[in-house]
Motif scaffolding. Structure first.
Motif, PDB file in Angstrom:
ATOM      1  N   MET A 103     -22.947  -3.672  17.915  1.00  0.00           N
ATOM      2  CA  MET A 103     -21.525  -3.336  17.770  1.00  0.00           C
ATOM      3  C   MET A 103     -20.633  -4.352  18.467  1.00  0.00           C
ATOM      4  O   MET A 103     -19.420  -4.360  18.260  1.00  0.00           O
ATOM      5  N   LEU A 151     -10.412   2.061  16.785  1.00  0.00           N
ATOM      6  CA  LEU A 151     -10.986   3.158  17.565  1.00  0.00           C
ATOM      7  C   LEU A 151     -10.005   4.319  17.640  1.00  0.00           C
ATOM      8  O   LEU A 151      -8.814   4.124  17.891  1.00  0.00           O
ATOM      9  N   LEU A 179     -14.117  -4.994  19.275  1.00  0.00           N
ATOM     10  CA  LEU A 179     -13.623  -3.791  18.591  1.00  0.00           C
ATOM     11  C   LEU A 179     -12.105  -3.701  18.636  1.00  0.00           C
ATOM     12  O   LEU A 179     -11.463  -3.365  17.633  1.00  0.00           O
ATOM     13  N   ARG A 230     -20.307  -6.310  14.888  1.00  0.00           N
ATOM     14  CA  ARG A 230     -19.094  -7.010  15.276  1.00  0.00           C
ATOM     15  C   ARG A 230     -19.399  -8.145  16.260  1.00  0.00           C
ATOM     16  O   ARG A 230     -18.499  -8.739  16.819  1.00  0.00           O
ATOM     17  N   PHE A 260     -20.587   4.936  20.472  1.00  0.00           N
ATOM     18  CA  PHE A 260     -19.358   4.627  21.199  1.00  0.00           C
ATOM     19  C   PHE A 260     -19.411   4.979  22.685  1.00  0.00           C
ATOM     20  O   PHE A 260     -18.386   5.124  23.330  1.00  0.00           O
TER      21      PHE A 260
END
Length: 328
Positions: free
Chosen positions: A135, A152, A141, A4, A201
């Motif tokens: 990420m 998420l 995100l 991302r 995460f």
């Protein structure tokens, strides 16, 4: 999951009135006419890097603000790094090096801060090289989830919140708090774009102490951006760090990105608790909803307009510990 860490097109780095042209043109000038310069390493047994190598292997801009530019770099050995270039450094060469090396000692010894690999202070360019996280940032995100990509879930958000809190607490517990005009126990610029996400995460906080390295230069575009996204505070104080942490929590809970929304949330808190008002931007119920409500309490306490009433990170860590223990 796909990376991302998106890249953008480049524009002039030094403002509208700069004679330097585009970043690419400026880089070509450096690579073509300047003797290569080795970067100063901040890692034991780290790779030997040079200015020409990091400029030649930059593959795109990841982010830009009035303080500088963030780029993705793919080195010759296929290692990925993040390159941060500063527009206006506020200290001289020896002090810049001392500060970066001291900040690196802290970052490279904490599992929740982004490690610093190397740095350079040259006549026309000042930069640091950091570890890269495919990420992307928390901002990436959250934005992706709001645009239809995979959002998420609550457990992922809670894991990220715990990591951020541990990073800030680690900074706030630094002793001595100040070393030769360098505040060691304050971050100074906590916001979603400076929170990098691991594939599990967990999260790492970036840009620790960078507000003590470089000042802002505003052009017409950065001024416009400041008018639309100026809720995060860059004051060098622990209470400001806590305030920004609270704003990050509100963004993660409900996409709150306006200071004016906080008073509305306070007034509607009981309705939110009773489920009479839709608030959270993700599906949550039962035990997870109770956890999210407790995190909301932390967020509201952290963003009160009276700094002296905001909780310390020590208290926040205790409260988060209770929340995490309730999930076991």
């Amino acid at each position: 999951m796909l990376s991302r860490a998106f890249t953008k097109s480049r524009r002039s780095f030094y403002g509208e009135n700069s004679r330097s042209g585009s970043i690419s043109e400026y880089d070509d000038c450096i690579v073509g006419f300047m003797d290569d310069v080795p970067l100063n390493s901040c890692e034991n047994h780290g790779p030997s890097l040079s200015l020409k190598e990091v400029l030649r292997t930059s593959v795109g801009v990841m982010g830009e603000n009035s303080r500088g530019l963030t780029e993705k770099v793919v080195l010759s050995n296929a290692r990925l790094c993040t390159l941060k270039r500063f527009r206006k450094v506020i200290v001289r060469k020896s002090e810049f090096g001392r500060r970066v090396e001291r900040l690196a000692q802290v970052c490279n010894n904490c599992d929740y801060l982004v490690p610093i690999t190397a740095y350079l202070y040259a006549k026309r360019i000042k930069l640091v090289v950091l570890h890269y996280y495919p990420m992307g940032s928390l901002a990436d995100l959250l934005s992706g989830g709001r645009q239809g990509q995979m959002a998420l879930n609550w457990n992922d958000r809670l894991r990220i919140i715990d990591s951020i809190a541990k990073a800030i607490a680690f900074i706030h517990w630094q002793s001595p708090p100040t070393e030769k005009n360098l505040k060691m126990n304050v971050h100074g610029n906590i916001k979603p774009t400076n929170i990098m996400i691991n594939i599990d995460f967990t999260a790492r906080l970036s840009d620790y102490g960078f507000v003590q390295l470089a000042d802002c230069i505003e052009d017409s575009e950065s001024k416009e951006g400041a008018r639309t996204n100026n809720i995060y505070c860059e004051e060098l104080s622990q209470k400001s760090d806590v305030f920004n942490f609270g704003l990050v929590l509100l963004d993660m809970l409900a996409g709150v990105q306006e200071l004016s929304s906080i008073n509305c949330i306070v007034k509607m808190k009981e309705m939110i608790k009773e489920g009479e008002s839709t608030f959270f931007e993700f599906p949550v119920r039962g035990k997870e909803r109770r956890q999210a409500l407790k995190v909301l309490e932390i967020a509201l306490a952290s963003t009160t307009s009276f700094p002296e009433t905001r909780p310390s990170m020590e208290q926040i860590m205790l409260d988060l510990g209770d929340i995490l223990n309730s999930s076991k």
